[in-house]
Design a protein around this motif. Structure first.
Motif, PDB file in Angstrom:
ATOM      1  N   THR A 290      12.053 101.298 115.116  1.00  0.00           N
ATOM      2  CA  THR A 290      12.583 100.675 113.912  1.00  0.00           C
ATOM      3  C   THR A 290      14.048 100.380 114.160  1.00  0.00           C
ATOM      4  N   ILE A 291      14.457  99.163 113.825  1.00  0.00           N
ATOM      5  CA  ILE A 291      15.870  98.813 113.952  1.00  0.00           C
ATOM      6  C   ILE A 291      16.379  98.406 112.584  1.00  0.00           C
TER       7      ILE A 291
ATOM      8  N   VAL B  13      21.482  88.846 108.854  1.00  0.00           N
ATOM      9  CA  VAL B  13      20.791  88.701 110.144  1.00  0.00           C
ATOM     10  C   VAL B  13      19.305  88.463 109.899  1.00  0.00           C
ATOM     11  N   LYS B  14      18.729  89.214 108.974  1.00  0.00           N
ATOM     12  CA  LYS B  14      17.319  89.016 108.617  1.00  0.00           C
ATOM     13  C   LYS B  14      17.105  87.594 108.115  1.00  0.00           C
ATOM     14  N   GLY B  15      18.034  87.092 107.322  1.00  0.00           N
ATOM     15  CA  GLY B  15      17.939  85.721 106.831  1.00  0.00           C
ATOM     16  C   GLY B  15      17.944  84.709 107.960  1.00  0.00           C
ATOM     17  N   ARG B  16      18.811  84.936 108.957  1.00  0.00           N
ATOM     18  CA  ARG B  16      18.852  84.023 110.109  1.00  0.00           C
ATOM     19  C   ARG B  16      17.563  84.114 110.912  1.00  0.00           C
ATOM     20  N   LEU B  17      17.029  85.344 111.064  1.00  0.00           N
ATOM     21  CA  LEU B  17      15.760  85.500 111.774  1.00  0.00           C
ATOM     22  C   LEU B  17      14.645  84.769 111.037  1.00  0.00           C
ATOM     23  N   ASP B  18      14.660  84.848 109.705  1.00  0.00           N
ATOM     24  CA  ASP B  18      13.657  84.131 108.912  1.00  0.00           C
ATOM     25  C   ASP B  18      13.733  82.627 109.178  1.00  0.00           C
ATOM     26  N   LYS B  19      14.937  82.083 109.268  1.00  0.00           N
ATOM     27  CA  LYS B  19      15.113  80.646 109.512  1.00  0.00           C
ATOM     28  C   LYS B  19      14.661  80.245 110.917  1.00  0.00           C
ATOM     29  N   LEU B  20      14.679  81.193 111.852  1.00  0.00           N
ATOM     30  CA  LEU B  20      14.315  80.900 113.236  1.00  0.00           C
ATOM     31  C   LEU B  20      12.815  81.024 113.504  1.00  0.00           C
TER      32      LEU B  20
ATOM     33  N   LYS C 110       9.095  80.098 113.895  1.00  0.00           N
ATOM     34  CA  LYS C 110       8.423  78.826 114.149  1.00  0.00           C
ATOM     35  C   LYS C 110       7.298  78.593 113.156  1.00  0.00           C
ATOM     36  N   TYR C 111       6.744  79.663 112.628  1.00  0.00           N
ATOM     37  CA  TYR C 111       5.709  79.579 111.608  1.00  0.00           C
ATOM     38  C   TYR C 111       5.867  80.795 110.701  1.00  0.00           C
ATOM     39  N   PRO C 112       5.432  80.704 109.453  1.00  0.00           N
ATOM     40  CA  PRO C 112       5.721  81.766 108.471  1.00  0.00           C
ATOM     41  C   PRO C 112       5.263  83.166 108.865  1.00  0.00           C
ATOM     42  N   ARG C 113       4.161  83.295 109.563  1.00  0.00           N
ATOM     43  CA  ARG C 113       3.643  84.625 109.890  1.00  0.00           C
ATOM     44  C   ARG C 113       4.125  85.132 111.256  1.00  0.00           C
ATOM     45  N   GLU C 114       5.036  84.405 111.889  1.00  0.00           N
ATOM     46  CA  GLU C 114       5.593  84.880 113.155  1.00  0.00           C
ATOM     47  C   GLU C 114       6.356  86.169 112.875  1.00  0.00           C
ATOM     48  N   THR C 115       6.108  87.188 113.686  1.00  0.00           N
ATOM     49  CA  THR C 115       6.755  88.475 113.455  1.00  0.00           C
ATOM     50  C   THR C 115       8.195  88.439 113.954  1.00  0.00           C
ATOM     51  N   TYR C 116       8.988  89.373 113.431  1.00  0.00           N
ATOM     52  CA  TYR C 116      10.373  89.472 113.906  1.00  0.00           C
ATOM     53  C   TYR C 116      10.396  89.825 115.387  1.00  0.00           C
ATOM     54  N   ASN C 117       9.438  90.617 115.840  1.00  0.00           N
ATOM     55  CA  ASN C 117       9.357  90.953 117.259  1.00  0.00           C
ATOM     56  C   ASN C 117       9.167  89.689 118.095  1.00  0.00           C
TER      57      ASN C 117
ATOM     58  N   VAL D 297      10.020  86.619 117.238  1.00  0.00           N
ATOM     59  CA  VAL D 297      11.250  85.822 117.151  1.00  0.00           C
ATOM     60  C   VAL D 297      12.295  86.387 118.111  1.00  0.00           C
ATOM     61  N   ILE D 298      12.504  87.698 118.062  1.00  0.00           N
ATOM     62  CA  ILE D 298      13.509  88.335 118.928  1.00  0.00           C
ATOM     63  C   ILE D 298      13.119  88.190 120.394  1.00  0.00           C
ATOM     64  N   ASP D 299      11.833  88.336 120.706  1.00  0.00           N
ATOM     65  CA  ASP D 299      11.366  88.184 122.083  1.00  0.00           C
ATOM     66  C   ASP D 299      11.660  86.778 122.584  1.00  0.00           C
ATOM     67  N   ARG D 300      11.334  85.774 121.778  1.00  0.00           N
ATOM     68  CA  ARG D 300      11.585  84.379 122.167  1.00  0.00           C
ATOM     69  C   ARG D 300      13.073  84.117 122.357  1.00  0.00           C
ATOM     70  N   LEU D 301      13.894  84.589 121.427  1.00  0.00           N
ATOM     71  CA  LEU D 301      15.333  84.360 121.513  1.00  0.00           C
ATOM     72  C   LEU D 301      15.944  85.028 122.740  1.00  0.00           C
ATOM     73  N   THR D 302      15.516  86.251 123.017  1.00  0.00           N
ATOM     74  CA  THR D 302      16.088  86.948 124.174  1.00  0.00           C
ATOM     75  C   THR D 302      15.626  86.318 125.476  1.00  0.00           C
ATOM     76  N   ARG D 303      14.380  85.853 125.525  1.00  0.00           N
ATOM     77  CA  ARG D 303      13.909  85.162 126.737  1.00  0.00           C
ATOM     78  C   ARG D 303      14.715  83.880 126.963  1.00  0.00           C
ATOM     79  N   ASP D 304      14.926  83.116 125.885  1.00  0.00           N
ATOM     80  CA  ASP D 304      15.712  81.880 125.993  1.00  0.00           C
ATOM     81  C   ASP D 304      17.135  82.174 126.464  1.00  0.00           C
ATOM     82  N   ALA D 305      17.736  83.214 125.908  1.00  0.00           N
ATOM     83  CA  ALA D 305      19.112  83.567 126.275  1.00  0.00           C
ATOM     84  C   ALA D 305      19.192  83.974 127.742  1.00  0.00           C
TER      85      ALA D 305
END
Length: 100
Positions: free
Chosen positions: A26-27, A33-40, A42-49, A51-59
């Motif tokens: 749990t983090i 930050v949660k609001g920004r994650l919500d905006k990122l 790709k689809y409504p049921r995408e989990t925060y995990n 989203v974070i996985d995709r963002l960190t891979r891209d970075a």
């Protein structure tokens, strides 16, 4: 006694198998930050995990693509050479390399 049994069961697993077992944590994130994650998402049921996985891979991919200091120095030297007139025309280069 239960701890010892658990230790024996864990030690029976090969290490590479244990590395594949997912660990959940749990983090705590700020509401903004949660609001920004919500905006990122790709689809409504995408989990925060996800989203974070995709963002960190891209970075990490972007970081791997960045130029090394040596590359930047080489490019600066090449630009300086061009500005100083140290260039070959295509014809001169072909003659130098003996290409017809």
């Amino acid at each position: 006694m239960i701890g010892l049994q658990f230790l024996l069961v864990i030690s029976a697993f090969p290490w590479h198998v244990l590395q594949c077992i997912p660990v959940e944590a749990t983090i705590k994130v700020a509401l903004e930050v949660k609001g920004r994650l919500d905006k990122l998402k790709k689809y409504p049921r995408e989990t925060y995990n996800e989203v974070i996985d995709r963002l960190t891979r891209d970075a990490l991919e972007e970081a791997a693509e960045e130029l090394a200091d040596e590359d930047i120095c080489d490019l600066e030297e090449a630009i300086a050479g061009i500005k100083a007139g140290r260039v070959y025309t295509a014809g001169e280069l072909m003659r130098e390399l003996e290409i017809d």
